[in-house]
Design a protein around this motif. Sequence first.
Motif, PDB file in Angstrom:
ATOM      1  N   ARG B 246      35.327 -24.306 -47.435  1.00 22.90           N
ATOM      2  CA  ARG B 246      35.107 -24.868 -46.105  1.00 22.90           C
ATOM      3  C   ARG B 246      33.860 -24.282 -45.436  1.00 22.90           C
ATOM      4  O   ARG B 246      33.155 -24.961 -44.677  1.00 22.90           O
ATOM      5  N   ARG B 247      33.535 -23.043 -45.753  1.00 22.89           N
ATOM      6  CA  ARG B 247      32.380 -22.398 -45.100  1.00 22.89           C
ATOM      7  C   ARG B 247      31.060 -23.074 -45.507  1.00 22.89           C
ATOM      8  O   ARG B 247      30.110 -23.088 -44.737  1.00 22.89           O
ATOM      9  N   ILE B 248      31.023 -23.621 -46.744  1.00 19.50           N
ATOM     10  CA  ILE B 248      29.803 -24.340 -47.170  1.00 19.50           C
ATOM     11  C   ILE B 248      29.631 -25.590 -46.312  1.00 19.50           C
ATOM     12  O   ILE B 248      28.537 -25.898 -45.832  1.00 19.50           O
ATOM     13  N   ALA B 249      30.748 -26.294 -46.083  1.00 21.52           N
ATOM     14  CA  ALA B 249      30.700 -27.506 -45.271  1.00 21.52           C
ATOM     15  C   ALA B 249      30.328 -27.178 -43.828  1.00 21.52           C
ATOM     16  O   ALA B 249      29.576 -27.911 -43.181  1.00 21.52           O
ATOM     17  N   GLU B 250      30.848 -26.063 -43.323  1.00 19.10           N
ATOM     18  CA  GLU B 250      30.523 -25.673 -41.947  1.00 19.10           C
ATOM     19  C   GLU B 250      29.036 -25.353 -41.808  1.00 19.10           C
ATOM     20  O   GLU B 250      28.391 -25.755 -40.843  1.00 19.10           O
ATOM     21  N   ALA B 251      28.502 -24.645 -42.808  1.00 21.09           N
ATOM     22  CA  ALA B 251      27.067 -24.326 -42.787  1.00 21.09           C
ATOM     23  C   ALA B 251      26.256 -25.629 -42.856  1.00 21.09           C
ATOM     24  O   ALA B 251      25.315 -25.839 -42.078  1.00 21.09           O
ATOM     25  N   TYR B 252      26.662 -26.521 -43.756  1.00 19.86           N
ATOM     26  CA  TYR B 252      25.989 -27.818 -43.929  1.00 19.86           C
ATOM     27  C   TYR B 252      25.961 -28.577 -42.604  1.00 19.86           C
ATOM     28  O   TYR B 252      24.932 -29.116 -42.192  1.00 19.86           O
ATOM     29  N   SER B 253      27.104 -28.602 -41.926  1.00 26.95           N
ATOM     30  CA  SER B 253      27.184 -29.378 -40.686  1.00 26.95           C
ATOM     31  C   SER B 253      26.290 -28.785 -39.607  1.00 26.95           C
ATOM     32  O   SER B 253      25.955 -29.459 -38.632  1.00 26.95           O
ATOM     33  N   ALA B 254      25.892 -27.531 -39.780  1.00 30.02           N
ATOM     34  CA  ALA B 254      24.989 -26.910 -38.816  1.00 30.02           C
ATOM     35  C   ALA B 254      23.548 -26.914 -39.333  1.00 30.02           C
ATOM     36  O   ALA B 254      22.664 -26.285 -38.740  1.00 30.02           O
ATOM     37  N   GLY B 255      23.314 -27.636 -40.443  1.00 33.28           N
ATOM     38  CA  GLY B 255      21.962 -27.721 -40.986  1.00 33.28           C
ATOM     39  C   GLY B 255      21.525 -26.450 -41.697  1.00 33.28           C
ATOM     40  O   GLY B 255      20.339 -26.145 -41.786  1.00 33.28           O
ATOM     41  N   ARG B 256      22.495 -25.678 -42.216  1.00 33.78           N
ATOM     42  CA  ARG B 256      22.140 -24.441 -42.923  1.00 33.78           C
ATOM     43  C   ARG B 256      22.498 -24.566 -44.392  1.00 33.78           C
ATOM     44  O   ARG B 256      23.470 -25.218 -44.754  1.00 33.78           O
ATOM     45  N   MET B 257      21.685 -23.924 -45.225  1.00 34.98           N
ATOM     46  CA  MET B 257      21.944 -23.967 -46.661  1.00 34.98           C
ATOM     47  C   MET B 257      22.952 -22.902 -47.045  1.00 34.98           C
ATOM     48  O   MET B 257      22.986 -21.822 -46.456  1.00 34.98           O
ATOM     49  N   ALA B 258      23.731 -23.208 -48.069  1.00 32.46           N
ATOM     50  CA  ALA B 258      24.764 -22.278 -48.525  1.00 32.46           C
ATOM     51  C   ALA B 258      24.164 -20.921 -48.857  1.00 32.46           C
ATOM     52  O   ALA B 258      24.707 -19.881 -48.471  1.00 32.46           O
ATOM     53  N   VAL B 259      23.018 -20.912 -49.544  1.00 31.15           N
ATOM     54  CA  VAL B 259      22.461 -19.618 -49.972  1.00 31.15           C
ATOM     55  C   VAL B 259      21.958 -18.778 -48.801  1.00 31.15           C
ATOM     56  O   VAL B 259      21.823 -17.571 -48.916  1.00 31.15           O
TER      57      VAL B 259
END
Lengths: 120, 291
Positions: B246-259
């Motif tokens: 879920r944290r990857i999706a949360e980062a994505y939704s904020a325009g941030r890359m997983a790495v």
Amino acid sequence: MKVAVSSQGRTLDSQVDPRFGRAAYFLLVETETLEFTAIENAGGQGGAGIAAGKIVIDAGAQAVLTGNCGPNAERTLRAGNVRLFTDVTGTVAEAVERFKNGTLVEASGPNVQSHAGTGN
Amino acid sequence: MILTIASGKGGTGKTTLATNLARVASRAGRVVRYLDCDVEEPNGHLFLRPTVLERRVVTVEIPRVDSTRCTGCGLCGRICQYHAIVPINRQALVFDRLCHSCGGCWRVCPADAITPEPMTIGELEIGRSDDVDVVTGRLRIGFAATPAMIRGVKEHIGPEGLTILDAPPGTSCPVVASLRGADFVLLTTEPTPFGLHDLTLAVELVRELGIPFAAAINRDGIGDDRVDRYCSSEGIEILLRLPDDRRIAEAYSAGRMAVDALPEYEGLFRELAETIESRSTGAVSTKGETD
């Protein structure tokens, strides 16, 4: 004069096809004698309205009676000096009758967007 | 090396993989370019957030007719498969947006009445995000010349280093345009029946084009194991499993890359980048190549 009616079938009893470019047939009707010929509309991949416009122009129609006509077909018909009547319903015979007694209103432009007749 | 990231199904993580890979490979010292070929709705820039250094237009050639020379012979209309040029009453009517720029009409015109003229179909934004060169193609609304726009983006493939092409979803012409010329293709999917169905279509396409490829499973842990079973029976290697975190999706939704948001994923992407670069030298074997 000759009018082209978009038609779901090959006879004057057929219903007007609401689609112009994707109509099943065009019935080319001589308004005085009601003599007619049916032209099958092969359709094709793209530009169906333009192709249909070209068919009725080449067939010598002076007016088109149909349900819906998009911008490309409308432009083609206008270039061919073909009068356009949209929102026509009922049978082909009824449409021609209404055209003859002047109760159809001539379209001032296209009445639908491109691709309206493809179901997309 | 040219790497295209594609998928049958949309929303399976093409941009997630492409942007994270670009960032990680660049951090590892490689020369990296990211080209967004999803020209109808480019979104890689939302994550890489490049500084735009240059804007250019992409044009195609469409016919212009000199009506004083047109004889109304009709040859142009006969060669055009898209009804983009139609001769009526001794004038040729042109429908700009239906034109596929094949050049047939101006070549067959015996009266030299037709000449090509450029028509702008979209814009390119050329920029930089840290050390990654970023090229974003954007097709103008209402235009359908998607493959031509993608070819405009692909003119910016780097002469060296790693160029990552983020393809549009599906398996139609724009995807083919994004795949042609690639050295390697990564097909992203998710472990669901929809993911599997569209993956099989993408696999057929890539095999037809004869490009080495492998799969990546995004949101690993959801759905079922049918994608795994399919890949194993078809001899398709799965090079990445990105967990359903879920944290990857949360980062994505904020325009941030997983790495960036979750450094623990950097290793996974670095390994993927290294594997792909080693595969581009030709060591990949798939059923499609031996068939």
